[in-house]
Design a protein around this motif. Structure first.
Motif, PDB file in Angstrom:
ATOM      1  N   UNK A 176      39.335  25.629  21.667  1.00 39.39           N
ATOM      2  CA  UNK A 176      39.585  25.944  20.273  1.00 39.39           C
ATOM      3  C   UNK A 176      38.697  27.100  19.840  1.00 39.39           C
ATOM      4  N   UNK A 177      39.207  27.925  18.916  1.00 37.09           N
ATOM      5  CA  UNK A 177      38.459  29.058  18.399  1.00 37.09           C
ATOM      6  C   UNK A 177      38.138  28.791  16.946  1.00 37.09           C
ATOM      7  N   UNK A 178      36.890  28.850  16.567  1.00 48.08           N
ATOM      8  CA  UNK A 178      36.460  28.597  15.208  1.00 48.08           C
ATOM      9  C   UNK A 178      35.983  29.894  14.581  1.00 48.08           C
ATOM     10  N   UNK A 179      36.289  30.089  13.306  1.00 52.51           N
ATOM     11  CA  UNK A 179      35.785  31.246  12.579  1.00 52.51           C
ATOM     12  C   UNK A 179      36.388  32.549  13.051  1.00 52.51           C
ATOM     13  N   UNK A 180      37.727  32.548  13.402  1.00 46.77           N
ATOM     14  CA  UNK A 180      38.348  33.794  13.812  1.00 46.77           C
ATOM     15  C   UNK A 180      38.145  34.060  15.276  1.00 46.77           C
ATOM     16  N   UNK A 181      38.178  35.355  15.598  1.00 47.17           N
ATOM     17  CA  UNK A 181      38.113  35.758  16.990  1.00 47.17           C
ATOM     18  C   UNK A 181      36.664  35.762  17.456  1.00 47.17           C
ATOM     19  N   UNK A 182      36.423  35.106  18.546  1.00 49.40           N
ATOM     20  CA  UNK A 182      35.080  35.083  19.094  1.00 49.40           C
ATOM     21  C   UNK A 182      35.151  34.996  20.597  1.00 49.40           C
ATOM     22  N   UNK A 183      34.093  35.316  21.258  1.00 48.12           N
ATOM     23  CA  UNK A 183      34.071  35.402  22.710  1.00 48.12           C
ATOM     24  C   UNK A 183      34.063  34.021  23.331  1.00 48.12           C
ATOM     25  N   UNK A 184      34.435  33.985  24.605  1.00 43.69           N
ATOM     26  CA  UNK A 184      34.329  32.745  25.358  1.00 43.69           C
ATOM     27  C   UNK A 184      32.868  32.304  25.417  1.00 43.69           C
ATOM     28  N   UNK A 185      31.955  33.281  25.420  1.00 42.15           N
ATOM     29  CA  UNK A 185      30.548  32.932  25.476  1.00 42.15           C
ATOM     30  C   UNK A 185      30.138  32.150  24.239  1.00 42.15           C
ATOM     31  N   UNK A 186      30.631  32.578  23.055  1.00 46.54           N
ATOM     32  CA  UNK A 186      30.320  31.853  21.820  1.00 46.54           C
ATOM     33  C   UNK A 186      30.911  30.456  21.857  1.00 46.54           C
ATOM     34  N   UNK A 187      32.158  30.357  22.342  1.00 44.61           N
ATOM     35  CA  UNK A 187      32.777  29.043  22.455  1.00 44.61           C
ATOM     36  C   UNK A 187      31.990  28.162  23.410  1.00 44.61           C
ATOM     37  N   UNK A 188      31.501  28.781  24.477  1.00 39.03           N
ATOM     38  CA  UNK A 188      30.685  28.037  25.445  1.00 39.03           C
ATOM     39  C   UNK A 188      29.429  27.481  24.779  1.00 39.03           C
ATOM     40  N   UNK A 189      28.782  28.320  23.975  1.00 35.20           N
ATOM     41  CA  UNK A 189      27.545  27.889  23.349  1.00 35.20           C
ATOM     42  C   UNK A 189      27.770  26.801  22.292  1.00 35.20           C
ATOM     43  N   UNK A 190      28.915  26.869  21.600  1.00 35.78           N
ATOM     44  CA  UNK A 190      29.130  25.987  20.456  1.00 35.78           C
ATOM     45  C   UNK A 190      29.904  24.719  20.813  1.00 35.78           C
ATOM     46  N   UNK A 191      30.857  24.842  21.735  1.00 35.05           N
ATOM     47  CA  UNK A 191      31.834  23.772  21.877  1.00 35.05           C
ATOM     48  C   UNK A 191      31.787  23.024  23.206  1.00 35.05           C
ATOM     49  N   UNK A 192      31.195  23.629  24.244  1.00 35.55           N
ATOM     50  CA  UNK A 192      31.291  23.013  25.554  1.00 35.55           C
ATOM     51  C   UNK A 192      30.264  21.898  25.740  1.00 35.55           C
ATOM     52  N   UNK A 193      30.709  20.732  26.169  1.00 33.36           N
ATOM     53  CA  UNK A 193      29.793  19.604  26.391  1.00 33.36           C
ATOM     54  C   UNK A 193      29.060  19.739  27.717  1.00 33.36           C
ATOM     55  N   UNK A 194      28.245  20.782  27.844  1.00 34.65           N
ATOM     56  CA  UNK A 194      27.515  20.994  29.087  1.00 34.65           C
ATOM     57  C   UNK A 194      26.263  20.129  29.105  1.00 34.65           C
ATOM     58  N   UNK A 195      26.094  19.395  30.169  1.00 37.50           N
ATOM     59  CA  UNK A 195      24.852  18.655  30.347  1.00 37.50           C
ATOM     60  C   UNK A 195      24.001  19.368  31.398  1.00 37.50           C
ATOM     61  N   UNK A 196      22.827  18.842  31.636  1.00 33.94           N
ATOM     62  CA  UNK A 196      21.895  19.498  32.554  1.00 33.94           C
ATOM     63  C   UNK A 196      22.488  19.623  33.955  1.00 33.94           C
ATOM     64  N   UNK A 197      23.182  18.581  34.398  1.00 32.78           N
ATOM     65  CA  UNK A 197      23.745  18.591  35.742  1.00 32.78           C
ATOM     66  C   UNK A 197      24.782  19.690  35.914  1.00 32.78           C
ATOM     67  N   UNK A 198      25.661  19.858  34.927  1.00 32.94           N
ATOM     68  CA  UNK A 198      26.707  20.876  35.011  1.00 32.94           C
ATOM     69  C   UNK A 198      26.107  22.278  34.987  1.00 32.94           C
ATOM     70  N   UNK A 199      25.128  22.488  34.119  1.00 30.84           N
ATOM     71  CA  UNK A 199      24.468  23.799  34.059  1.00 30.84           C
ATOM     72  C   UNK A 199      23.806  24.116  35.397  1.00 30.84           C
TER      73      UNK A 199
END
Length: 314
Positions: free
Chosen positions: A2-25
């Protein structure tokens, strides 16, 4: 995604929306680190063994390790054999030629330069996608690719822009450009799978199918190298440990972790982690080889990363 607040980079989506835990990182950070180590190891082994011998031994050892893990793909009723020509081509381009040329490039070019030149891949990806696969790209993607190629030009002219008129490519730089083009073709082939999903979903089977043919191709190139009298092999603990590393860490461990990490977050997010390869290479070169990064390396790295980020914006 999903894209929030208009057009934004995948990097922003990664920082805001992705449920990354320590193991995945950790799974996504480890492969670039190991692949950077592959470039450093290739440079260190260049005086001990010829490039195509290194590549052949590397994939032969990897093949022996992978056989118990993915041997089901070799059965007569496996989905591999109706598509053997495809896997033979994947083994030629990705496993044999790309890696063999990378080790060859490291004979005359520094690991930092090799990995930075390899980071020019977006421009070659776009060109090959447009010419051979009819893929259309946005203006931002084109601008991003141009930024990346400018970064590569800075590396090739060693930071002296006035030298562009009399640019003399180091042989290793030119070889790495060819290797990058071949890897781009290989990547587009991966993006157009024809084999059964049962092979793609089992990482050991998918890797083994390529490594099997890649090891065979590597044997052919190693034989050609020997026929031309270009082979050298000085056995010792340094060479043994180096071969063990390149046969396991960047060849098997990195690919295994990368497969799981990409499955968790998707290829668009995972792709940003590959931008760390030149940075890791520069740090390793400084610590291990004493090849200190120059200011132009930093400028080139920034341009390449900015180009990739811009080209991946929605």
């Amino acid at each position: 995604m999903h894209v929030h607040g208009g057009r934004q980079s995948y990097l922003t989506s990664f920082l805001l929306n992705q449920p990354l835990n320590f193991t995945t990182v950790l799974m996504l950070l480890t492969p670039p680190f190991l692949w950077a180590g592959n470039a450093i190891a290739g440079r260190m082994l260049s005086n001990l063994a010829s490039p195509f011998i290194i590549n052949f031994v590397r994939w032969l050892v990897a093949l022996v390790i992978l056989l118990p893990l993915g041997r089901t793909v070799l059965r007569r009723d496996s989905g591999l054999w109706p598509h053997w020509k495809r896997f033979a081509m994947l083994g030629l381009l990705g496993t044999s030629l790309y890696n063999g040329l990378l080790y060859l490039a490291l004979h005359t070019s520094a690991p930092i330069n090799v990995t930075l030149v390899g980071a020019s891949m977006p421009i070659f990806m776009m060109a090959i996608g447009r010419i051979f696969f009819g893929v259309h790209f946005t203006g931002k993607q084109i601008v991003g690719a141009l930024l990346s190629i400018i970064g590569v030009v800075i590396v090739l002219c060693r930071g002296d822009l006035h030298a562009l008129l009399t640019l003399h490519l180091v042989l290793g730089d030119t070889i790495m450009i060819v290797a990058t083009i071949l890897w781009s073709i290989y990547s587009w082939m991966l993006a157009r799978p024809t084999e059964p999903a049962s092979i793609r979903q089992n990482w050991s089977s998918a890797i083994l199918a390529q490594v099997m043919f890649g090891a065979a191709w590597s044997a052919v190139f190693a034989a050609g190298e020997w026929t031309l009298g270009q082979t050298h092999f000085h056995w010792g603990w340094t060479l043994a440990l180096g071969l063990l590393y390149v046969s396991t860490a960047p060849a098997i461990i990195a690919l295994g972790l990368w497969s799981v990490g990409v499955a968790r977050v998707g290829p668009n997010i995972a792709a940003f982690f590959t931008n760390l390869i030149p940075l890791f290479t520069a740090l390793m070169s400084s610590a291990i080889l004493g090849e200190l990064p120059q200011l132009y390396h930093g400028a080139a790295f920034v341009l390449i990363v900015c180009g990739i980020v811009l080209s991946s914006r929605r």
